[in-house]
Write a protein that holds these residues in place. Sequence first.
Motif, PDB file in Angstrom:
ATOM      1  N   GLN A   3       0.818  -1.205   0.000  1.00  0.00           N
ATOM      2  CA  GLN A   3       0.000   0.000   0.000  1.00  0.00           C
ATOM      3  C   GLN A   3       0.855   1.259   0.000  1.00  0.00           C
ATOM      4  N   ASP A   4       0.321   2.279  -0.653  1.00  0.00           N
ATOM      5  CA  ASP A   4       0.931   3.612  -0.669  1.00  0.00           C
ATOM      6  C   ASP A   4      -0.183   4.587  -0.326  1.00  0.00           C
ATOM      7  N   LEU A   5      -0.084   5.240   0.829  1.00  0.00           N
ATOM      8  CA  LEU A   5      -1.163   6.121   1.291  1.00  0.00           C
ATOM      9  C   LEU A   5      -0.806   7.597   1.200  1.00  0.00           C
ATOM     10  N   HIS A   6       0.098   7.946   0.273  1.00  0.00           N
ATOM     11  CA  HIS A   6       0.476   9.358   0.151  1.00  0.00           C
ATOM     12  C   HIS A   6       0.839   9.648  -1.303  1.00  0.00           C
ATOM     13  N   ALA A   7      -0.084  10.278  -2.039  1.00  0.00           N
ATOM     14  CA  ALA A   7       0.157  10.557  -3.458  1.00  0.00           C
ATOM     15  C   ALA A   7      -0.556  11.841  -3.868  1.00  0.00           C
ATOM     16  N   HIS A   8       0.082  12.585  -4.768  1.00  0.00           N
ATOM     17  CA  HIS A   8      -0.462  13.862  -5.231  1.00  0.00           C
ATOM     18  C   HIS A   8      -0.734  13.863  -6.728  1.00  0.00           C
ATOM     19  N   THR A   9      -1.767  14.602  -7.106  1.00  0.00           N
ATOM     20  CA  THR A   9      -2.138  14.760  -8.510  1.00  0.00           C
ATOM     21  C   THR A   9      -2.047  16.244  -8.869  1.00  0.00           C
ATOM     22  N   TYR A  10      -2.602  16.603 -10.019  1.00  0.00           N
ATOM     23  CA  TYR A  10      -2.608  18.007 -10.428  1.00  0.00           C
ATOM     24  C   TYR A  10      -3.529  18.875  -9.566  1.00  0.00           C
ATOM     25  N   TYR A  11      -4.242  18.263  -8.633  1.00  0.00           N
ATOM     26  CA  TYR A  11      -5.034  19.062  -7.688  1.00  0.00           C
ATOM     27  C   TYR A  11      -4.138  19.780  -6.682  1.00  0.00           C
ATOM     28  N   SER A  12      -2.957  19.241  -6.449  1.00  0.00           N
ATOM     29  CA  SER A  12      -1.988  19.912  -5.582  1.00  0.00           C
ATOM     30  C   SER A  12      -1.167  20.872  -6.429  1.00  0.00           C
ATOM     31  N   PHE A  13      -0.852  22.038  -5.888  1.00  0.00           N
ATOM     32  CA  PHE A  13      -0.064  23.013  -6.644  1.00  0.00           C
ATOM     33  C   PHE A  13       1.270  22.415  -7.091  1.00  0.00           C
ATOM     34  N   CYS A  14       1.812  21.520  -6.282  1.00  0.00           N
ATOM     35  CA  CYS A  14       3.111  20.911  -6.579  1.00  0.00           C
ATOM     36  C   CYS A  14       3.000  19.636  -7.391  1.00  0.00           C
ATOM     37  N   GLY A  15       1.788  19.169  -7.658  1.00  0.00           N
ATOM     38  CA  GLY A  15       1.582  17.947  -8.413  1.00  0.00           C
ATOM     39  C   GLY A  15       1.471  18.215  -9.905  1.00  0.00           C
ATOM     40  N   LEU A  31       0.749  -2.701  -6.728  1.00  0.00           N
ATOM     41  CA  LEU A  31       0.209  -2.310  -5.427  1.00  0.00           C
ATOM     42  C   LEU A  31      -1.235  -2.785  -5.278  1.00  0.00           C
ATOM     43  N   ASP A  32      -1.636  -3.008  -4.024  1.00  0.00           N
ATOM     44  CA  ASP A  32      -2.998  -3.456  -3.712  1.00  0.00           C
ATOM     45  C   ASP A  32      -3.907  -2.311  -3.291  1.00  0.00           C
ATOM     46  N   LEU A  33      -3.309  -1.300  -2.648  1.00  0.00           N
ATOM     47  CA  LEU A  33      -4.077  -0.201  -2.059  1.00  0.00           C
ATOM     48  C   LEU A  33      -3.348   1.108  -2.324  1.00  0.00           C
ATOM     49  N   PHE A  34      -4.105   2.134  -2.721  1.00  0.00           N
ATOM     50  CA  PHE A  34      -3.485   3.395  -3.116  1.00  0.00           C
ATOM     51  C   PHE A  34      -4.335   4.556  -2.611  1.00  0.00           C
ATOM     52  N   GLY A  35      -3.717   5.431  -1.814  1.00  0.00           N
ATOM     53  CA  GLY A  35      -4.441   6.579  -1.285  1.00  0.00           C
ATOM     54  C   GLY A  35      -4.026   7.866  -1.971  1.00  0.00           C
ATOM     55  N   ILE A  36      -4.976   8.576  -2.528  1.00  0.00           N
ATOM     56  CA  ILE A  36      -4.713   9.879  -3.149  1.00  0.00           C
ATOM     57  C   ILE A  36      -4.952  10.952  -2.096  1.00  0.00           C
ATOM     58  N   THR A  37      -3.939  11.788  -1.863  1.00  0.00           N
ATOM     59  CA  THR A  37      -3.981  12.730  -0.739  1.00  0.00           C
ATOM     60  C   THR A  37      -3.492  14.109  -1.167  1.00  0.00           C
ATOM     61  N   VAL A  87      -8.693   2.049  -4.320  1.00  0.00           N
ATOM     62  CA  VAL A  87      -8.310   3.456  -4.216  1.00  0.00           C
ATOM     63  C   VAL A  87      -9.038   4.087  -3.032  1.00  0.00           C
ATOM     64  N   LEU A  88      -8.286   4.816  -2.207  1.00  0.00           N
ATOM     65  CA  LEU A  88      -8.878   5.531  -1.083  1.00  0.00           C
ATOM     66  C   LEU A  88      -8.881   7.028  -1.348  1.00  0.00           C
ATOM     67  N   ARG A  89      -9.913   7.682  -0.853  1.00  0.00           N
ATOM     68  CA  ARG A  89     -10.108   9.117  -1.061  1.00  0.00           C
ATOM     69  C   ARG A  89      -9.601   9.863   0.167  1.00  0.00           C
ATOM     70  N   GLY A  90      -8.390  10.446   0.019  1.00  0.00           N
ATOM     71  CA  GLY A  90      -7.768  11.120   1.150  1.00  0.00           C
ATOM     72  C   GLY A  90      -7.447  12.571   0.864  1.00  0.00           C
ATOM     73  N   VAL A 215      -0.438   0.424  17.332  1.00  0.00           N
ATOM     74  CA  VAL A 215      -0.638   1.488  16.366  1.00  0.00           C
ATOM     75  C   VAL A 215      -0.286   0.979  14.973  1.00  0.00           C
ATOM     76  N   ARG A 216      -0.996   1.447  13.994  1.00  0.00           N
ATOM     77  CA  ARG A 216      -0.724   1.028  12.614  1.00  0.00           C
ATOM     78  C   ARG A 216       0.260   1.994  11.966  1.00  0.00           C
ATOM     79  N   VAL A 217       1.052   1.460  11.050  1.00  0.00           N
ATOM     80  CA  VAL A 217       2.078   2.249  10.377  1.00  0.00           C
ATOM     81  C   VAL A 217       1.899   2.088   8.868  1.00  0.00           C
ATOM     82  N   SER A 218       1.885   3.205   8.168  1.00  0.00           N
ATOM     83  CA  SER A 218       1.702   3.170   6.719  1.00  0.00           C
ATOM     84  C   SER A 218       3.012   3.462   6.001  1.00  0.00           C
ATOM     85  N   VAL A 219       3.001   3.204   4.703  1.00  0.00           N
ATOM     86  CA  VAL A 219       4.101   3.571   3.822  1.00  0.00           C
ATOM     87  C   VAL A 219       3.547   4.541   2.789  1.00  0.00           C
ATOM     88  N   GLY A 220       4.271   5.648   2.566  1.00  0.00           N
ATOM     89  CA  GLY A 220       3.832   6.626   1.573  1.00  0.00           C
ATOM     90  C   GLY A 220       5.000   7.143   0.766  1.00  0.00           C
TER      91      GLY A 220
END
Length: 252
Positions: A3-15, A31-37, A87-90, A215-220
């Motif tokens: 899983q990757d829970l930290h990703a940016h698109t063109y919605y971010s100024f830096c994406g 990947l199995d799980l992907f969070g757009i943040t 896909v998760l909505r973050g 506590v849970r730990v993510s990778v991003g």
Amino acid sequence: MYQDLHAHTYYSFCGKDTPEAIVEAAIAGGLDLFGITDHNYGVGYQRITSFQHPSGGDLSQNYERTLRRYFDHINLIKEKYADRIRVLRGIELCTLCDGQRYDRYNLPDNADISFFDFCLIENLDNGISMTGGDLFAYAKRCGTPTVGVAHTDLFAFIQKRGEDPLDYFKRMAEQNIFWEMNVSYDSIHSYREHGYMLRFFEDEAQQDIVRRSGVRVSVGFDGHRVEDYLPDRIKGYCQKLTDAGIRMPFED
């Protein structure tokens, strides 16, 4: 689970990329799980030209509408790729507050984000964070089912607060707050690695405290350019967590 829970698109100024482009990169990488943040201010203010205009002014009038529009778009992406990846909505929240420049980066007090799957809180350990260092109060304000802490050396932060790490991480677990291991290694971050992340994967004592706390730990990856994306790096660190007996968010 990869899983990757930290990703940016063109919605971010830096994406730069479309949501489709980054999701397809995650799928191609296995990947199995992907969070757009995307950053809250990139979403909320829509255009960097308006956001940076010297005249300033109140640009937050349509903030709620733009948050909903962004969510709806990511939800369509979630549905489009449902048979290939989850896909998760973050959303990622800036909390810098200095009474001047950084204030407009913050999420407005009345902005509702509770409908997102999760949010990432950044700047927690910064002296001008609007959280005042109180993770638990701000996580409650966010209202999302799950909350993550990004870009933060939590062991150093907890020590500075004079609190017990095991107790602190237990509180995080009880309130469904996870800790992100940011494994970015790309051009936009000048190929700089986060020291806290490298230390954690070398420090068995830290791993033991986290494991015992529950506590849970993510990778991003904190991706901003699809051409820089390194899914094998993501999978490698996910495997390290699994091998250490540490559970990741959204993992059964």
